[in-house]
Design a protein around this motif. Structure first.
Motif, PDB file in Angstrom:
ATOM      1  N   UNK A 149      -7.062   1.935  11.606  1.00  0.00           N
ATOM      2  CA  UNK A 149      -7.015   1.428  10.228  1.00  0.00           C
ATOM      3  C   UNK A 149      -7.726   2.378   9.272  1.00  0.00           C
ATOM      4  N   UNK A 150      -8.902   2.850   9.686  1.00  0.00           N
ATOM      5  CA  UNK A 150      -9.678   3.767   8.845  1.00  0.00           C
ATOM      6  C   UNK A 150      -8.898   5.049   8.593  1.00  0.00           C
ATOM      7  N   UNK A 151      -8.317   5.609   9.658  1.00  0.00           N
ATOM      8  CA  UNK A 151      -7.548   6.849   9.522  1.00  0.00           C
ATOM      9  C   UNK A 151      -6.317   6.638   8.638  1.00  0.00           C
ATOM     10  N   UNK A 152      -5.667   5.496   8.791  1.00  0.00           N
ATOM     11  CA  UNK A 152      -4.476   5.204   7.984  1.00  0.00           C
ATOM     12  C   UNK A 152      -4.844   5.134   6.504  1.00  0.00           C
ATOM     13  N   UNK A 153      -5.956   4.473   6.195  1.00  0.00           N
ATOM     14  CA  UNK A 153      -6.377   4.350   4.794  1.00  0.00           C
ATOM     15  C   UNK A 153      -6.769   5.723   4.241  1.00  0.00           C
ATOM     16  N   UNK A 154      -7.422   6.556   5.062  1.00  0.00           N
ATOM     17  CA  UNK A 154      -7.763   7.921   4.628  1.00  0.00           C
ATOM     18  C   UNK A 154      -6.485   8.713   4.347  1.00  0.00           C
ATOM     19  N   UNK A 155      -5.501   8.558   5.224  1.00  0.00           N
ATOM     20  CA  UNK A 155      -4.223   9.246   5.050  1.00  0.00           C
ATOM     21  C   UNK A 155      -3.535   8.838   3.759  1.00  0.00           C
ATOM     22  N   UNK A 156      -3.553   7.540   3.475  1.00  0.00           N
ATOM     23  CA  UNK A 156      -2.931   7.044   2.243  1.00  0.00           C
ATOM     24  C   UNK A 156      -3.662   7.555   1.009  1.00  0.00           C
ATOM     25  N   UNK A 157      -5.004   7.532   1.070  1.00  0.00           N
ATOM     26  CA  UNK A 157      -5.786   8.003  -0.078  1.00  0.00           C
ATOM     27  C   UNK A 157      -5.547   9.485  -0.324  1.00  0.00           C
ATOM     28  N   UNK A 158      -5.448  10.277   0.761  1.00  0.00           N
ATOM     29  CA  UNK A 158      -5.232  11.714   0.576  1.00  0.00           C
ATOM     30  C   UNK A 158      -3.814  12.007   0.092  1.00  0.00           C
ATOM     31  N   UNK A 159      -2.876  11.099   0.355  1.00  0.00           N
ATOM     32  CA  UNK A 159      -1.491  11.291  -0.081  1.00  0.00           C
ATOM     33  C   UNK A 159      -1.207  10.600  -1.414  1.00  0.00           C
ATOM     34  N   UNK A 160      -2.237  10.065  -2.060  1.00  0.00           N
ATOM     35  CA  UNK A 160      -2.041   9.271  -3.282  1.00  0.00           C
ATOM     36  C   UNK A 160      -1.287  10.034  -4.375  1.00  0.00           C
ATOM     37  N   UNK A 161      -1.609  11.308  -4.556  1.00  0.00           N
ATOM     38  CA  UNK A 161      -0.929  12.111  -5.575  1.00  0.00           C
ATOM     39  C   UNK A 161       0.549  12.267  -5.267  1.00  0.00           C
ATOM     40  N   UNK A 162       0.860  12.577  -4.011  1.00  0.00           N
ATOM     41  CA  UNK A 162       2.252  12.707  -3.582  1.00  0.00           C
ATOM     42  C   UNK A 162       2.982  11.377  -3.750  1.00  0.00           C
ATOM     43  N   UNK A 163       2.331  10.278  -3.331  1.00  0.00           N
ATOM     44  CA  UNK A 163       2.935   8.948  -3.426  1.00  0.00           C
ATOM     45  C   UNK A 163       3.244   8.628  -4.888  1.00  0.00           C
ATOM     46  N   UNK A 164       2.310   8.944  -5.782  1.00  0.00           N
ATOM     47  CA  UNK A 164       2.509   8.665  -7.204  1.00  0.00           C
ATOM     48  C   UNK A 164       3.698   9.465  -7.756  1.00  0.00           C
ATOM     49  N   UNK A 165       3.796  10.742  -7.387  1.00  0.00           N
ATOM     50  CA  UNK A 165       4.927  11.571  -7.833  1.00  0.00           C
ATOM     51  C   UNK A 165       6.253  11.009  -7.333  1.00  0.00           C
ATOM     52  N   UNK A 166       6.289  10.649  -6.049  1.00  0.00           N
ATOM     53  CA  UNK A 166       7.520  10.089  -5.475  1.00  0.00           C
ATOM     54  C   UNK A 166       7.902   8.788  -6.169  1.00  0.00           C
ATOM     55  N   UNK A 167       6.891   7.946  -6.439  1.00  0.00           N
ATOM     56  CA  UNK A 167       7.161   6.674  -7.112  1.00  0.00           C
ATOM     57  C   UNK A 167       7.696   6.915  -8.519  1.00  0.00           C
ATOM     58  N   UNK A 168       7.190   7.967  -9.169  1.00  0.00           N
ATOM     59  CA  UNK A 168       7.673   8.319 -10.501  1.00  0.00           C
ATOM     60  C   UNK A 168       9.153   8.653 -10.492  1.00  0.00           C
ATOM     61  N   UNK A 169       9.613   9.280  -9.401  1.00  0.00           N
ATOM     62  CA  UNK A 169      11.034   9.630  -9.278  1.00  0.00           C
ATOM     63  C   UNK A 169      11.886   8.407  -8.954  1.00  0.00           C
ATOM     64  N   UNK A 170      11.316   7.482  -8.177  1.00  0.00           N
ATOM     65  CA  UNK A 170      12.114   6.369  -7.646  1.00  0.00           C
ATOM     66  C   UNK A 170      12.110   5.113  -8.514  1.00  0.00           C
ATOM     67  N   UNK A 171      11.030   4.878  -9.252  1.00  0.00           N
ATOM     68  CA  UNK A 171      10.912   3.653 -10.044  1.00  0.00           C
ATOM     69  C   UNK A 171      10.909   4.021 -11.527  1.00  0.00           C
ATOM     70  N   UNK A 172      11.789   3.408 -12.285  1.00  0.00           N
ATOM     71  CA  UNK A 172      11.928   3.730 -13.702  1.00  0.00           C
ATOM     72  C   UNK A 172      10.962   2.877 -14.533  1.00  0.00           C
ATOM     73  N   UNK A 173       9.750   3.400 -14.721  1.00  0.00           N
ATOM     74  CA  UNK A 173       8.739   2.715 -15.518  1.00  0.00           C
ATOM     75  C   UNK A 173       8.220   3.675 -16.585  1.00  0.00           C
ATOM     76  N   UNK A 174       7.688   3.125 -17.661  1.00  0.00           N
ATOM     77  CA  UNK A 174       7.132   3.956 -18.726  1.00  0.00           C
ATOM     78  C   UNK A 174       6.013   4.839 -18.177  1.00  0.00           C
ATOM     79  N   UNK A 175       5.143   4.251 -17.370  1.00  0.00           N
ATOM     80  CA  UNK A 175       4.057   5.000 -16.723  1.00  0.00           C
ATOM     81  C   UNK A 175       4.199   4.822 -15.226  1.00  0.00           C
TER      82      UNK A 175
END
Length: 112
Positions: free
Chosen positions: A58-84
């Motif tokens: 669980x700890x490693x998974x959460x660390x992995x998600x936190x370190x990928x947060x920037x990538x996740x945000x960019x991908x979400x920007x491409x996939x979800x049509x929101x103002x921000x």
């Protein structure tokens, strides 16, 4: 259904897809998005994540998600049509595991 609820559901669905596509060995296959709460100004999204496994997993998974947060945000920007595109805050959710534990206890009582 309120607008924010629809946004929460869409973000949750796409976030689950993005996490599934991550190539990080710290994030196990048994990682699921339980709930996402996007703030009304769409700046932040708190994502409750369930990870099956021991504490270290669980700890490693959460660390992995936190370190990928920037990538996740960019991908979400491409996939979800929101103002921000919201900034993600990941929280470990133990409700599924808690429910499974209660079910196991109830099954043990029924056997006796």
């Amino acid at each position: 259904m309120a607008r924010i609820d629809k946004i929460n559901e869409e973000v949750k669905r796409e976030l689950a897809n993005v996490i599934r596509d991550l190539k990080d060995s710290r994030i196990p296959l048994m990682t699921s998005v339980v709930t996402v709460n996007v703030t009304n100004d769409l700046r932040y999204a708190k994502a409750y994540i369930s990870v099956m496994g021991d504490e270290e997993t669980k700890t490693k998974a959460m660390q992995g998600l936190k370190s990928a947060a920037g990538f996740i945000r960019r991908e979400m920007g491409k996939r979800v049509d929101l103002r921000y595109t919201p900034e993600f805050i990941f929280e470990l959710d133990t409700s599924i595991e808690h429910g499974a534990n209660i079910e196991k206890l109830l099954n043990n009582l029924n056997k006796k």
